[in-house]
Design a protein around this motif. Structure first.
Motif, PDB file in Angstrom:
ATOM      1  N   SER A 110      79.674 -98.348  34.048  1.00 11.94           N
ATOM      2  CA  SER A 110      78.376 -97.826  34.483  1.00 11.94           C
ATOM      3  C   SER A 110      77.218 -98.773  34.159  1.00 11.94           C
ATOM      4  CB  SER A 110      78.112 -96.456  33.857  1.00 11.94           C
ATOM      5  OG  SER A 110      77.924 -96.574  32.466  1.00 11.94           O
ATOM      6  N   ILE A 111      77.444 -99.767  33.297  1.00 12.15           N
ATOM      7  CA  ILE A 111      76.368-100.710  32.956  1.00 12.15           C
ATOM      8  C   ILE A 111      76.721-102.160  33.243  1.00 12.15           C
ATOM      9  CG2 ILE A 111      75.367 -99.204  31.193  1.00 12.15           C
ATOM     10  CD1 ILE A 111      76.718-101.089  29.100  1.00 12.15           C
ATOM     11  N   THR A 112      77.922-102.410  33.648  1.00 13.45           N
ATOM     12  CA  THR A 112      78.396-103.783  33.813  1.00 13.45           C
ATOM     13  C   THR A 112      77.540-104.615  34.754  1.00 13.45           C
ATOM     14  OG1 THR A 112      80.659-103.154  33.306  1.00 13.45           O
ATOM     15  CG2 THR A 112      80.361-105.185  34.550  1.00 13.45           C
ATOM     16  N   PHE A 113      77.081-104.041  35.834  1.00 14.27           N
ATOM     17  CA  PHE A 113      76.380-104.826  36.845  1.00 14.27           C
ATOM     18  C   PHE A 113      74.858-104.758  36.734  1.00 14.27           C
ATOM     19  CE2 PHE A 113      80.588-103.833  38.534  1.00 14.27           C
ATOM     20  CZ  PHE A 113      81.066-105.127  38.654  1.00 14.27           C
ATOM     21  N   THR A 114      74.366-104.103  35.700  1.00 11.66           N
ATOM     22  CA  THR A 114      72.932-104.085  35.447  1.00 11.66           C
ATOM     23  C   THR A 114      72.615-105.339  34.635  1.00 11.66           C
ATOM     24  OG1 THR A 114      73.014-101.673  35.382  1.00 11.66           O
ATOM     25  CG2 THR A 114      71.037-102.714  34.509  1.00 11.66           C
ATOM     26  N   GLN A 115      71.701-106.139  35.129  1.00  6.81           N
ATOM     27  CA  GLN A 115      71.485-107.469  34.553  1.00  6.81           C
ATOM     28  C   GLN A 115      70.554-107.506  33.356  1.00  6.81           C
ATOM     29  OE1 GLN A 115      73.293-110.195  35.482  1.00  6.81           O
ATOM     30  NE2 GLN A 115      74.380-108.595  36.578  1.00  6.81           N
ATOM     31  N   SER A 116      69.515-106.704  33.325  1.00  6.11           N
ATOM     32  CA  SER A 116      68.521-106.764  32.263  1.00  6.11           C
ATOM     33  C   SER A 116      68.862-105.770  31.158  1.00  6.11           C
ATOM     34  CB  SER A 116      67.141-106.455  32.840  1.00  6.11           C
ATOM     35  OG  SER A 116      66.253-106.035  31.849  1.00  6.11           O
ATOM     36  N   LEU A 124      70.647 -95.865  30.317  1.00  8.60           N
ATOM     37  CA  LEU A 124      71.399 -95.041  29.363  1.00  8.60           C
ATOM     38  C   LEU A 124      70.535 -93.900  28.828  1.00  8.60           C
ATOM     39  CD1 LEU A 124      73.351 -97.795  27.405  1.00  8.60           C
ATOM     40  CD2 LEU A 124      74.309 -96.104  28.981  1.00  8.60           C
ATOM     41  N   ARG A 125      69.282 -94.195  28.515  1.00  6.42           N
ATOM     42  CA  ARG A 125      68.392 -93.164  27.999  1.00  6.42           C
ATOM     43  C   ARG A 125      68.183 -92.059  29.033  1.00  6.42           C
ATOM     44  NH1 ARG A 125      63.694 -95.801  26.860  1.00  6.42           N
ATOM     45  NH2 ARG A 125      62.907 -95.293  28.916  1.00  6.42           N
ATOM     46  N   GLU A 126      67.928 -92.439  30.276  1.00  2.00           N
ATOM     47  CA  GLU A 126      67.718 -91.439  31.322  1.00  2.00           C
ATOM     48  C   GLU A 126      68.963 -90.586  31.542  1.00  2.00           C
ATOM     49  OE1 GLU A 126      66.322 -93.364  34.877  1.00  2.00           O
ATOM     50  OE2 GLU A 126      64.633 -94.266  33.805  1.00  2.00           O
ATOM     51  N   ARG A 127      70.110 -91.209  31.478  1.00  3.67           N
ATOM     52  CA  ARG A 127      71.353 -90.505  31.780  1.00  3.67           C
ATOM     53  C   ARG A 127      71.853 -89.659  30.620  1.00  3.67           C
ATOM     54  NH1 ARG A 127      75.902 -94.360  32.978  1.00  3.67           N
ATOM     55  NH2 ARG A 127      74.181 -95.394  34.005  1.00  3.67           N
ATOM     56  N   TYR A 128      71.702 -90.156  29.383  1.00  2.00           N
ATOM     57  CA  TYR A 128      72.362 -89.501  28.261  1.00  2.00           C
ATOM     58  C   TYR A 128      71.431 -88.907  27.205  1.00  2.00           C
ATOM     59  CZ  TYR A 128      76.598 -91.684  29.995  1.00  2.00           C
ATOM     60  OH  TYR A 128      77.651 -92.060  30.779  1.00  2.00           O
ATOM     61  N   SER A 129      70.166 -89.225  27.238  1.00  2.00           N
ATOM     62  CA  SER A 129      69.272 -88.691  26.214  1.00  2.00           C
ATOM     63  C   SER A 129      69.324 -87.179  26.245  1.00  2.00           C
ATOM     64  CB  SER A 129      67.841 -89.165  26.439  1.00  2.00           C
ATOM     65  OG  SER A 129      67.001 -88.579  25.462  1.00  2.00           O
ATOM     66  N   ALA A 130      69.498 -86.631  25.083  1.00  2.00           N
ATOM     67  CA  ALA A 130      69.624 -85.182  24.992  1.00  2.00           C
ATOM     68  C   ALA A 130      68.272 -84.492  24.884  1.00  2.00           C
ATOM     69  CB  ALA A 130      70.487 -84.821  23.791  1.00  2.00           C
ATOM     70  N   GLY A 131      67.204 -85.219  25.095  1.00  2.00           N
ATOM     71  CA  GLY A 131      65.879 -84.644  24.997  1.00  2.00           C
ATOM     72  C   GLY A 131      65.537 -83.807  26.198  1.00  2.00           C
ATOM     73  N   ASN A 132      66.455 -82.975  26.593  1.00  2.00           N
ATOM     74  CA  ASN A 132      66.211 -82.138  27.755  1.00  2.00           C
ATOM     75  C   ASN A 132      66.584 -80.695  27.428  1.00  2.00           C
ATOM     76  OD1 ASN A 132      69.035 -81.928  28.021  1.00  2.00           O
ATOM     77  ND2 ASN A 132      69.103 -83.791  29.224  1.00  2.00           N
ATOM     78  N   PRO A 133      66.082 -79.748  28.193  1.00  2.00           N
ATOM     79  CA  PRO A 133      66.319 -78.331  27.897  1.00  2.00           C
ATOM     80  C   PRO A 133      67.791 -77.935  27.743  1.00  2.00           C
ATOM     81  CG  PRO A 133      64.561 -78.545  29.491  1.00  2.00           C
ATOM     82  CD  PRO A 133      65.129 -79.922  29.297  1.00  2.00           C
ATOM     83  N   PRO A 134      68.723 -78.439  28.578  1.00  7.34           N
ATOM     84  CA  PRO A 134      70.119 -78.035  28.360  1.00  7.34           C
ATOM     85  C   PRO A 134      70.652 -78.444  26.977  1.00  7.34           C
ATOM     86  CG  PRO A 134      69.883 -78.967  30.549  1.00  7.34           C
ATOM     87  CD  PRO A 134      68.586 -79.208  29.823  1.00  7.34           C
ATOM     88  N   ARG A 135      70.266 -79.636  26.506  1.00  7.28           N
ATOM     89  CA  ARG A 135      70.743 -80.071  25.191  1.00  7.28           C
ATOM     90  C   ARG A 135      70.095 -79.238  24.084  1.00  7.28           C
ATOM     91  NH1 ARG A 135      74.601 -81.273  21.862  1.00  7.28           N
ATOM     92  NH2 ARG A 135      73.993 -82.721  20.231  1.00  7.28           N
ATOM     93  N   VAL A 136      68.819 -78.941  24.215  1.00  7.32           N
ATOM     94  CA  VAL A 136      68.137 -78.102  23.225  1.00  7.32           C
ATOM     95  C   VAL A 136      68.807 -76.732  23.178  1.00  7.32           C
ATOM     96  CG1 VAL A 136      65.970 -76.930  22.664  1.00  7.32           C
ATOM     97  CG2 VAL A 136      65.950 -79.337  23.342  1.00  7.32           C
ATOM     98  N   HIS A 137      69.120 -76.179  24.347  1.00  6.00           N
ATOM     99  CA  HIS A 137      69.816 -74.893  24.405  1.00  6.00           C
ATOM    100  C   HIS A 137      71.180 -74.984  23.724  1.00  6.00           C
ATOM    101  CE1 HIS A 137      71.003 -70.979  25.939  1.00  6.00           C
ATOM    102  NE2 HIS A 137      72.109 -71.536  26.391  1.00  6.00           N
ATOM    103  N   GLN A 138      71.896 -76.063  23.994  1.00  5.45           N
ATOM    104  CA  GLN A 138      73.215 -76.265  23.384  1.00  5.45           C
ATOM    105  C   GLN A 138      73.094 -76.330  21.861  1.00  5.45           C
ATOM    106  OE1 GLN A 138      75.083 -79.981  24.418  1.00  5.45           O
ATOM    107  NE2 GLN A 138      77.072 -79.355  23.656  1.00  5.45           N
ATOM    108  N   LEU A 139      72.108 -77.072  21.365  1.00  3.96           N
ATOM    109  CA  LEU A 139      71.924 -77.190  19.913  1.00  3.96           C
ATOM    110  C   LEU A 139      71.576 -75.848  19.280  1.00  3.96           C
ATOM    111  CD1 LEU A 139      69.979 -80.559  19.723  1.00  3.96           C
ATOM    112  CD2 LEU A 139      72.239 -80.104  18.770  1.00  3.96           C
TER     113      LEU A 139
END
Length: 190
Positions: A110-116, A124-139
């Protein structure tokens, strides 16, 4: 050209220019692609803890500015291989290798072809950061369901503290001018 190489250090006239050791573009001779910037491996579920550990490791290596977007790729000029551009490419490649070392191989594609490195970090932050309502609910659900069971008091407290700290990380409490922040912190600690 006098003054055009203020960022670079050079000895006598005509000697090779080098990147100063204090620059984020500087790579120490011991830096290598197999370095592990943290011992925590990102598996798709532990982004926030992993990200903090990576940022700490990169800060220790004076490379945090790359993922924060403060070190941009130098513009190409008539000299295709300017010292800054070469140094930026080398650092970017090194940081990409360092990140891949601390990411589960299943996620590499998922990151191999991203150059910078900055783009990889943001992706990665946009895709996996748990700073979103579903993660807060899960916690909050984990916190509600967690029982001491067979865990020792230390294990139980540690697990609760991890959940509460992660929840606090997502808290959006605004700065208070009336002194309530101290009571909120005290309440949180209790």
């Amino acid at each position: 050209m006098p003054g055009s190489d203020d960022k670079l250090k050079g000895g006598m006239e005509g000697s090779p220019k080098t990147i100063p050791m204090t620059s984020p573009l500087y790579l120490h001779p011991s830096d290598n692609p197999s370095f592990n910037v943290t011992q925590i491996i990102f598996d798709g579920n532990n982004y926030d803890i992993w990200a903090e550990a990576v940022k700490n490791g990169l800060d220790a290596k004076n490379k945090l500015a790359f993922i924060e977007g403060n070190v941009k790729k130098p513009e190409s000029d008539e000299e295709e291989d300017s010292i800054e551009l070469v140094a930026w490419r080398q650092c970017n490649a090194m940081l990409r290798a360092w990140l891949q070392n601390v990411i589960d191989p299943e996620l590499h594609l998922s990151i191999t072809f991203t150059q910078s490195i900055e783009d990889i970090w943001n992706e990665l932050r946009e895709r996996y950061s748990a700073g979103n309502p579903p993660r807060v609910h899960q916690l909050k659900g984990e916190l509600n369901e967690y029982k001491q069971g067979r865990d020792s008091v230390v294990e139980y407290y540690t697990r609760l503290k991890v959940i509460l700290d992660e929840l606090a990380n997502y808290s959006k409490i605004k700065n208070c001018t009336y002194g309530a922040a101290a009571s909120i912190a005290k309440e949180r600690e209790e």
